[in-house]
Design a protein around this motif. Structure first.
Motif, PDB file in Angstrom:
ATOM      1  N   LEU A 159      39.752  38.981  58.702  1.00 52.35           N
ATOM      2  CA  LEU A 159      39.860  38.896  57.249  1.00 52.35           C
ATOM      3  C   LEU A 159      38.637  39.539  56.583  1.00 52.35           C
ATOM      4  CD1 LEU A 159      41.433  37.914  54.791  1.00 52.35           C
ATOM      5  CD2 LEU A 159      40.268  35.715  55.027  1.00 52.35           C
ATOM      6  N   ASP A 160      37.448  39.289  57.108  1.00 54.63           N
ATOM      7  CA  ASP A 160      36.238  39.922  56.584  1.00 54.63           C
ATOM      8  C   ASP A 160      36.315  41.439  56.728  1.00 54.63           C
ATOM      9  OD1 ASP A 160      35.118  37.472  55.942  1.00 54.63           O
ATOM     10  OD2 ASP A 160      33.962  37.325  57.813  1.00 54.63           O
ATOM     11  N   GLU A 161      36.716  41.872  57.911  1.00 53.05           N
ATOM     12  CA  GLU A 161      36.799  43.310  58.187  1.00 53.05           C
ATOM     13  C   GLU A 161      37.853  43.974  57.296  1.00 53.05           C
ATOM     14  OE1 GLU A 161      38.005  46.164  61.946  1.00 53.05           O
ATOM     15  OE2 GLU A 161      37.187  44.184  62.359  1.00 53.05           O
ATOM     16  N   MET A 162      39.020  43.341  57.158  1.00 57.40           N
ATOM     17  CA  MET A 162      40.104  43.918  56.355  1.00 57.40           C
ATOM     18  C   MET A 162      39.732  43.939  54.872  1.00 57.40           C
ATOM     19  SD  MET A 162      42.934  45.491  56.420  1.00 57.40           S
ATOM     20  CE  MET A 162      43.326  45.306  58.129  1.00 57.40           C
ATOM     21  N   THR A 163      39.025  42.929  54.399  1.00 59.82           N
ATOM     22  CA  THR A 163      38.594  42.899  53.005  1.00 59.82           C
ATOM     23  C   THR A 163      37.663  44.080  52.729  1.00 59.82           C
ATOM     24  OG1 THR A 163      38.806  40.493  52.932  1.00 59.82           O
ATOM     25  CG2 THR A 163      37.451  41.514  51.230  1.00 59.82           C
ATOM     26  N   ALA A 164      36.710  44.309  53.613  1.00 62.38           N
ATOM     27  CA  ALA A 164      35.797  45.451  53.446  1.00 62.38           C
ATOM     28  C   ALA A 164      36.558  46.769  53.522  1.00 62.38           C
ATOM     29  CB  ALA A 164      34.706  45.401  54.512  1.00 62.38           C
ATOM     30  N   TYR A 165      37.500  46.872  54.461  1.00 58.78           N
ATOM     31  CA  TYR A 165      38.282  48.096  54.651  1.00 58.78           C
ATOM     32  C   TYR A 165      39.120  48.405  53.407  1.00 58.78           C
ATOM     33  CZ  TYR A 165      41.680  51.321  56.672  1.00 58.78           C
ATOM     34  OH  TYR A 165      42.478  52.405  56.913  1.00 58.78           O
ATOM     35  N   MET A 166      39.787  47.395  52.889  1.00 56.48           N
ATOM     36  CA  MET A 166      40.644  47.617  51.714  1.00 56.48           C
ATOM     37  C   MET A 166      39.806  47.948  50.477  1.00 56.48           C
ATOM     38  SD  MET A 166      43.736  44.922  52.321  1.00 56.48           S
ATOM     39  CE  MET A 166      44.777  45.574  51.041  1.00 56.48           C
ATOM     40  N   ASN A 167      38.657  47.340  50.335  1.00 61.97           N
ATOM     41  CA  ASN A 167      37.778  47.671  49.210  1.00 61.97           C
ATOM     42  C   ASN A 167      37.233  49.094  49.338  1.00 61.97           C
ATOM     43  OD1 ASN A 167      37.829  45.469  47.361  1.00 61.97           O
ATOM     44  ND2 ASN A 167      36.764  44.249  48.889  1.00 61.97           N
ATOM     45  N   ASP A 168      36.943  49.543  50.558  1.00 57.82           N
ATOM     46  CA  ASP A 168      36.528  50.930  50.767  1.00 57.82           C
ATOM     47  C   ASP A 168      37.660  51.894  50.387  1.00 57.82           C
ATOM     48  OD1 ASP A 168      34.053  50.139  51.663  1.00 57.82           O
ATOM     49  OD2 ASP A 168      34.529  50.403  53.804  1.00 57.82           O
ATOM     50  N   ALA A 169      38.890  51.541  50.737  1.00 56.91           N
ATOM     51  CA  ALA A 169      40.037  52.382  50.397  1.00 56.91           C
ATOM     52  C   ALA A 169      40.210  52.470  48.881  1.00 56.91           C
ATOM     53  CB  ALA A 169      41.309  51.843  51.055  1.00 56.91           C
ATOM     54  N   ILE A 170      40.035  51.363  48.193  1.00 57.22           N
ATOM     55  CA  ILE A 170      40.145  51.352  46.737  1.00 57.22           C
ATOM     56  C   ILE A 170      39.031  52.197  46.115  1.00 57.22           C
ATOM     57  CG2 ILE A 170      39.962  49.879  44.690  1.00 57.22           C
ATOM     58  CD1 ILE A 170      41.452  47.712  46.347  1.00 57.22           C
ATOM     59  N   ASP A 171      37.843  52.126  46.673  1.00 56.22           N
ATOM     60  CA  ASP A 171      36.722  52.933  46.172  1.00 56.22           C
ATOM     61  C   ASP A 171      37.007  54.425  46.312  1.00 56.22           C
ATOM     62  OD1 ASP A 171      35.309  50.671  45.460  1.00 56.22           O
ATOM     63  OD2 ASP A 171      34.064  50.661  47.285  1.00 56.22           O
ATOM     64  N   LEU A 172      37.719  54.809  47.360  1.00 54.00           N
ATOM     65  CA  LEU A 172      38.060  56.220  47.548  1.00 54.00           C
ATOM     66  C   LEU A 172      38.982  56.727  46.442  1.00 54.00           C
ATOM     67  CD1 LEU A 172      38.629  56.380  51.407  1.00 54.00           C
ATOM     68  CD2 LEU A 172      36.750  57.393  50.102  1.00 54.00           C
ATOM     69  N   LEU A 173      39.737  55.838  45.821  1.00 50.21           N
ATOM     70  CA  LEU A 173      40.660  56.226  44.748  1.00 50.21           C
ATOM     71  C   LEU A 173      39.986  56.319  43.382  1.00 50.21           C
ATOM     72  CD1 LEU A 173      43.710  54.038  45.794  1.00 50.21           C
ATOM     73  CD2 LEU A 173      43.359  56.463  46.224  1.00 50.21           C
ATOM     74  N   GLU A 174      38.744  55.921  43.296  1.00 49.75           N
ATOM     75  CA  GLU A 174      38.045  55.894  42.010  1.00 49.75           C
ATOM     76  C   GLU A 174      38.037  57.253  41.296  1.00 49.75           C
ATOM     77  OE1 GLU A 174      36.500  54.439  38.718  1.00 49.75           O
ATOM     78  OE2 GLU A 174      37.163  53.221  40.415  1.00 49.75           O
ATOM     79  N   PRO A 175      37.810  58.376  41.989  1.00 46.45           N
ATOM     80  CA  PRO A 175      37.829  59.662  41.266  1.00 46.45           C
ATOM     81  C   PRO A 175      39.157  59.944  40.571  1.00 46.45           C
ATOM     82  CG  PRO A 175      36.837  59.939  43.425  1.00 46.45           C
ATOM     83  CD  PRO A 175      37.393  58.539  43.368  1.00 46.45           C
ATOM     84  N   ILE A 176      40.245  59.456  41.125  1.00 41.53           N
ATOM     85  CA  ILE A 176      41.558  59.681  40.511  1.00 41.53           C
ATOM     86  C   ILE A 176      41.649  58.960  39.179  1.00 41.53           C
ATOM     87  CG2 ILE A 176      44.039  59.244  40.798  1.00 41.53           C
ATOM     88  CD1 ILE A 176      43.605  59.653  43.795  1.00 41.53           C
ATOM     89  N   ARG A 177      40.992  57.820  39.073  1.00 48.46           N
ATOM     90  CA  ARG A 177      41.037  57.050  37.833  1.00 48.46           C
ATOM     91  C   ARG A 177      40.308  57.754  36.694  1.00 48.46           C
ATOM     92  NH1 ARG A 177      39.957  50.899  38.709  1.00 48.46           N
ATOM     93  NH2 ARG A 177      40.652  51.029  36.564  1.00 48.46           N
ATOM     94  N   GLN A 178      39.521  58.776  37.007  1.00 50.28           N
ATOM     95  CA  GLN A 178      38.762  59.500  35.992  1.00 50.28           C
ATOM     96  C   GLN A 178      39.611  60.536  35.250  1.00 50.28           C
ATOM     97  OE1 GLN A 178      35.764  58.242  35.426  1.00 50.28           O
ATOM     98  NE2 GLN A 178      36.169  56.899  37.162  1.00 50.28           N
ATOM     99  N   TYR A 179      40.807  60.869  35.760  1.00 51.48           N
ATOM    100  CA  TYR A 179      41.656  61.858  35.104  1.00 51.48           C
ATOM    101  C   TYR A 179      42.165  61.327  33.770  1.00 51.48           C
ATOM    102  CZ  TYR A 179      41.838  64.462  39.487  1.00 51.48           C
ATOM    103  OH  TYR A 179      41.517  65.168  40.609  1.00 51.48           O
ATOM    104  N   ASP A 180      42.287  62.232  32.812  1.00 56.92           N
ATOM    105  CA  ASP A 180      42.854  61.881  31.518  1.00 56.92           C
ATOM    106  C   ASP A 180      44.375  61.962  31.647  1.00 56.92           C
ATOM    107  OD1 ASP A 180      43.447  61.416  28.882  1.00 56.92           O
ATOM    108  OD2 ASP A 180      42.948  63.454  28.232  1.00 56.92           O
ATOM    109  N   LEU A 181      45.035  60.822  31.647  1.00 59.24           N
ATOM    110  CA  LEU A 181      46.481  60.770  31.828  1.00 59.24           C
ATOM    111  C   LEU A 181      47.211  60.408  30.542  1.00 59.24           C
ATOM    112  CD1 LEU A 181      46.550  58.989  35.298  1.00 59.24           C
ATOM    113  CD2 LEU A 181      46.681  61.434  34.810  1.00 59.24           C
ATOM    114  N   GLU A 182      46.532  60.531  29.434  1.00 55.75           N
ATOM    115  CA  GLU A 182      47.141  60.216  28.141  1.00 55.75           C
ATOM    116  C   GLU A 182      48.365  61.101  27.928  1.00 55.75           C
ATOM    117  OE1 GLU A 182      47.557  58.053  24.795  1.00 55.75           O
ATOM    118  OE2 GLU A 182      45.876  57.827  26.186  1.00 55.75           O
ATOM    119  N   GLY A 183      49.516  60.473  27.716  1.00 53.67           N
ATOM    120  CA  GLY A 183      50.754  61.208  27.457  1.00 53.67           C
ATOM    121  C   GLY A 183      51.477  61.709  28.689  1.00 53.67           C
ATOM    122  N   VAL A 184      50.957  61.456  29.879  1.00 56.70           N
ATOM    123  CA  VAL A 184      51.618  61.895  31.108  1.00 56.70           C
ATOM    124  C   VAL A 184      52.643  60.852  31.503  1.00 56.70           C
ATOM    125  CG1 VAL A 184      51.302  62.480  33.541  1.00 56.70           C
ATOM    126  CG2 VAL A 184      49.583  63.168  31.853  1.00 56.70           C
TER     127      VAL A 184
END
Length: 105
Positions: A24-49
């Motif tokens: 559970l500790d290992e999977m929590t860290a792994y999933m949080n690392d995966a979410i962190d990898l998606l952070e650059p995608i959240r920076q896109y301007d998606l207004e109106g898409v």
């Protein structure tokens, strides 16, 4: 917002995956690392898409009709059967994959 151990335990329970406390500790860290990898995608301007669920949009059928194209020369039947291991009438003969059914089909 990072996932907590309780979040990951809930996901594992929903997926019917048993995790030890160490896993559970290992999977929590792994999933949080995966979410962190998606952070650059959240920076896109998606207004109106508009959201899409298929990369080609509303494409509904990609299969061609099951009609022979007579404008293209087809392989003659005798040429198709010439290299067959075995044939009968106008068909290829192949070994049965369902076992011995008491006949030649």
């Amino acid at each position: 917002m990072p996932l907590t151990k309780e979040d990951v335990a809930g996901i594992a329970d929903y997926a019917r995956i048993a995790l030890t406390p160490e896993e559970l500790d290992e999977m929590t860290a792994y999933m949080n690392d995966a979410i962190d990898l998606l952070e650059p995608i959240r920076q896109y301007d998606l207004e109106g898409v508009e959201p899409t669920f298929h990369p080609i949009g509303d494409l509904s059928n990609v299969m061609a009709g099951d009609v022979p194209d007579t404008s293209v020369r087809a392989l003659p039947l005798d040429a198709a059967l010439r290299n067959a291991g075995s044939s009968r009438d106008r068909c290829f003969r192949v070994p049965s994959i369902l076992g011995d059914q008491g006949g030649d089909r």
